[in-house]
Scaffold this motif. Structure first.
Motif, mmCIF file in Angstrom:
data_model
loop_
_atom_site.group_PDB
_atom_site.id
_atom_site.type_symbol
_atom_site.label_atom_id
_atom_site.label_comp_id
_atom_site.label_asym_id
_atom_site.label_seq_id
_atom_site.Cartn_x
_atom_site.Cartn_y
_atom_site.Cartn_z
ATOM 1 N N ASP A 1 0.831 -1.199 0.000
ATOM 2 C CA ASP A 1 0.000 0.000 0.000
ATOM 3 C C ASP A 1 0.870 1.254 0.000
ATOM 4 O O ASP A 1 1.934 1.288 0.638
ATOM 5 C CB ASP A 1 -0.909 0.023 1.239
ATOM 6 C CG ASP A 1 -1.927 -1.105 1.217
ATOM 7 O OD1 ASP A 1 -2.197 -1.614 0.115
ATOM 8 O OD2 ASP A 1 -2.442 -1.460 2.293
ATOM 9 N N GLU B 1 -2.685 3.922 2.523
ATOM 10 C CA GLU B 1 -3.854 3.651 1.671
ATOM 11 C C GLU B 1 -4.415 2.273 2.007
ATOM 12 O O GLU B 1 -3.706 1.259 1.939
ATOM 13 C CB GLU B 1 -3.466 3.715 0.198
ATOM 14 C CG GLU B 1 -4.616 3.432 -0.746
ATOM 15 C CD GLU B 1 -4.169 3.400 -2.194
ATOM 16 O OE1 GLU B 1 -5.040 3.413 -3.068
ATOM 17 O OE2 GLU B 1 -2.948 3.366 -2.439
ATOM 18 N N ARG B 2 -5.687 2.225 2.380
ATOM 19 C CA ARG B 2 -6.338 0.959 2.716
ATOM 20 C C ARG B 2 -7.133 0.498 1.500
ATOM 21 O O ARG B 2 -8.215 0.983 1.223
ATOM 22 C CB ARG B 2 -7.252 1.120 3.929
ATOM 23 C CG ARG B 2 -7.794 -0.212 4.451
ATOM 24 C CD ARG B 2 -8.620 -0.031 5.715
ATOM 25 N NE ARG B 2 -9.827 0.739 5.455
ATOM 26 C CZ ARG B 2 -10.132 1.903 6.013
ATOM 27 N NH1 ARG B 2 -9.292 2.449 6.881
ATOM 28 N NH2 ARG B 2 -11.242 2.539 5.734
ATOM 29 N N ARG B 3 -6.572 -0.415 0.742
ATOM 30 C CA ARG B 3 -7.227 -0.885 -0.472
ATOM 31 C C ARG B 3 -8.379 -1.830 -0.163
ATOM 32 O O ARG B 3 -9.271 -2.018 -0.978
ATOM 33 C CB ARG B 3 -6.211 -1.592 -1.366
ATOM 34 C CG ARG B 3 -5.096 -0.654 -1.851
ATOM 35 C CD ARG B 3 -4.112 -1.373 -2.735
ATOM 36 N NE ARG B 3 -3.035 -0.480 -3.160
ATOM 37 C CZ ARG B 3 -2.010 -0.857 -3.917
ATOM 38 N NH1 ARG B 3 -1.908 -2.123 -4.316
ATOM 39 N NH2 ARG B 3 -1.083 0.009 -4.253
ATOM 40 N N ASN B 4 -8.357 -2.430 1.007
ATOM 41 C CA ASN B 4 -9.450 -3.307 1.415
ATOM 42 C C ASN B 4 -10.625 -2.440 1.838
ATOM 43 O O ASN B 4 -10.528 -1.643 2.780
ATOM 44 C CB ASN B 4 -9.005 -4.206 2.576
ATOM 45 C CG ASN B 4 -10.089 -5.179 2.975
ATOM 46 O OD1 ASN B 4 -11.121 -5.270 2.323
ATOM 47 N ND2 ASN B 4 -9.846 -5.894 4.061
ATOM 48 N N HIS B 5 -11.741 -2.525 1.159
ATOM 49 C CA HIS B 5 -12.901 -1.672 1.418
ATOM 50 C C HIS B 5 -13.789 -2.219 2.532
ATOM 51 O O HIS B 5 -14.889 -1.737 2.745
ATOM 52 C CB HIS B 5 -13.740 -1.511 0.147
ATOM 53 C CG HIS B 5 -13.010 -0.746 -0.906
ATOM 54 N ND1 HIS B 5 -12.938 0.622 -0.927
ATOM 55 C CD2 HIS B 5 -12.302 -1.190 -1.979
ATOM 56 C CE1 HIS B 5 -12.226 1.020 -1.974
ATOM 57 N NE2 HIS B 5 -11.834 -0.060 -2.616
ATOM 58 N N ALA C 1 -9.205 3.918 -0.037
ATOM 59 C CA ALA C 1 -8.504 4.242 -1.278
ATOM 60 C C ALA C 1 -9.078 5.477 -1.968
ATOM 61 O O ALA C 1 -8.334 6.292 -2.516
ATOM 62 C CB ALA C 1 -8.547 3.037 -2.222
ATOM 63 N N ASP C 2 -10.418 5.639 -1.974
ATOM 64 C CA ASP C 2 -11.004 6.784 -2.664
ATOM 65 C C ASP C 2 -10.639 8.096 -1.968
ATOM 66 O O ASP C 2 -10.293 9.083 -2.624
ATOM 67 C CB ASP C 2 -12.521 6.625 -2.763
ATOM 68 C CG ASP C 2 -13.167 6.374 -1.401
ATOM 69 O OD1 ASP C 2 -12.435 6.040 -0.446
ATOM 70 O OD2 ASP C 2 -14.399 6.508 -1.295
#
Length: 234
Positions: free
Chosen positions: A20, A54-58, A94-95
């Motif tokens: 990340d 950044e946390r890509r896991n939603h 992430a957004d």
């Protein structure tokens, strides 16, 4: 738990394959905030770093901690009286991380951000960060000796937004038209004065030329008249 306000001063982006991205900012405690430390001094005296991952896991984070606030004592300080450092670690979706990254790439930093530290439930860490009375004034105190790490349960960041300046309310009514950015800039006072000098010089030169032409025409007319009179009386 009390909120802590910080202000970023510099920013760096760390990117690595298969990991990340992390946005790193140097931060200081906001000037409107004040926190005393159990080891002595205040949080304003310490240099700080904010690491936003950044946390890509939603997946929903729930009500658990989203990061931590860590006190790092200066290396070699046995008693802990010397100034140390602090680090704020948070994870961001992430957004939202993308929005923050676009603003950072535009050369702007967040105005300020706030973190809510400490567990909301009463427990062993309940007194790690709280309020104390000092000379009749309530101040924030961090027991950074017994609790060097505090969980961050909430994170709020204020981002700058450019708003175009609107024309005055009576500008259109008075017939005033906003300047077109495509048009050239208005002339300065020096340019106007130089233009006026050029016009006066041109006007003077034109006047002298006209006088010369009229004088020549007058001489030619007088000569022609004299020649005509001489021929008539011959």
């Amino acid at each position: 738990m009390p909120l802590l306000g910080f202000r970023p001063t510099k920013a760096r982006l760390v990117m690595e394959d298969d990991k990340d991205s992390v946005l790193v900012m140097k931060v200081v405690l906001d000037g409107d905030d004040a926190v005393e430390l159990a080891t002595g001094g205040t949080l304003q005296d310490l240099a700080g770093v904010l690491r936003i991952r950044e946390r890509r896991n939603h997946a929903a984070n729930g009500h658990g901690p989203i990061g931590s606030l860590v006190y790092v004592a200066e290396a070699g300080a046995g008693s802990g009286d010397a100034p140390g450092k602090f680090q704020v670690n948070v994870a961001m979706a992430a957004d939202k991380f993308g929005t923050l990254l676009r603003i950072a790439n535009a050369g702007r930093l967040p105005t300020r951000f706030f973190v809510d530290t400490g567990d909301r439930k009463a427990g062993a860490d309940a007194g790690a960060l709280g309020y104390r009375m000092r000379s009749g004034t309530r101040v924030k105190v961090w027991d950074n000796h017994a609790h060097r790490t505090l969980p961050v349960t909430s994170f709020v960041m204020i981002l700058p937004i450019d708003v175009p300046t609107a024309p005055a309310a009576g500008a259109h009514a008075a017939g005033v038209v906003a300047a077109d950015p495509a048009l050239p800039a208005p002339a300065t006072n020096a340019q106007v004065a130089e233009l006026m000098d050029d016009m006066l010089v041109f006007q003077s030169d034109t006047r002298h030329t006209m006088f010369g032409v009229l004088l020549v025409l007058g001489i030619v007319a007088v000569a022609a008249l004299l020649v005509g009179i001489a021929v008539f009386f011959r």
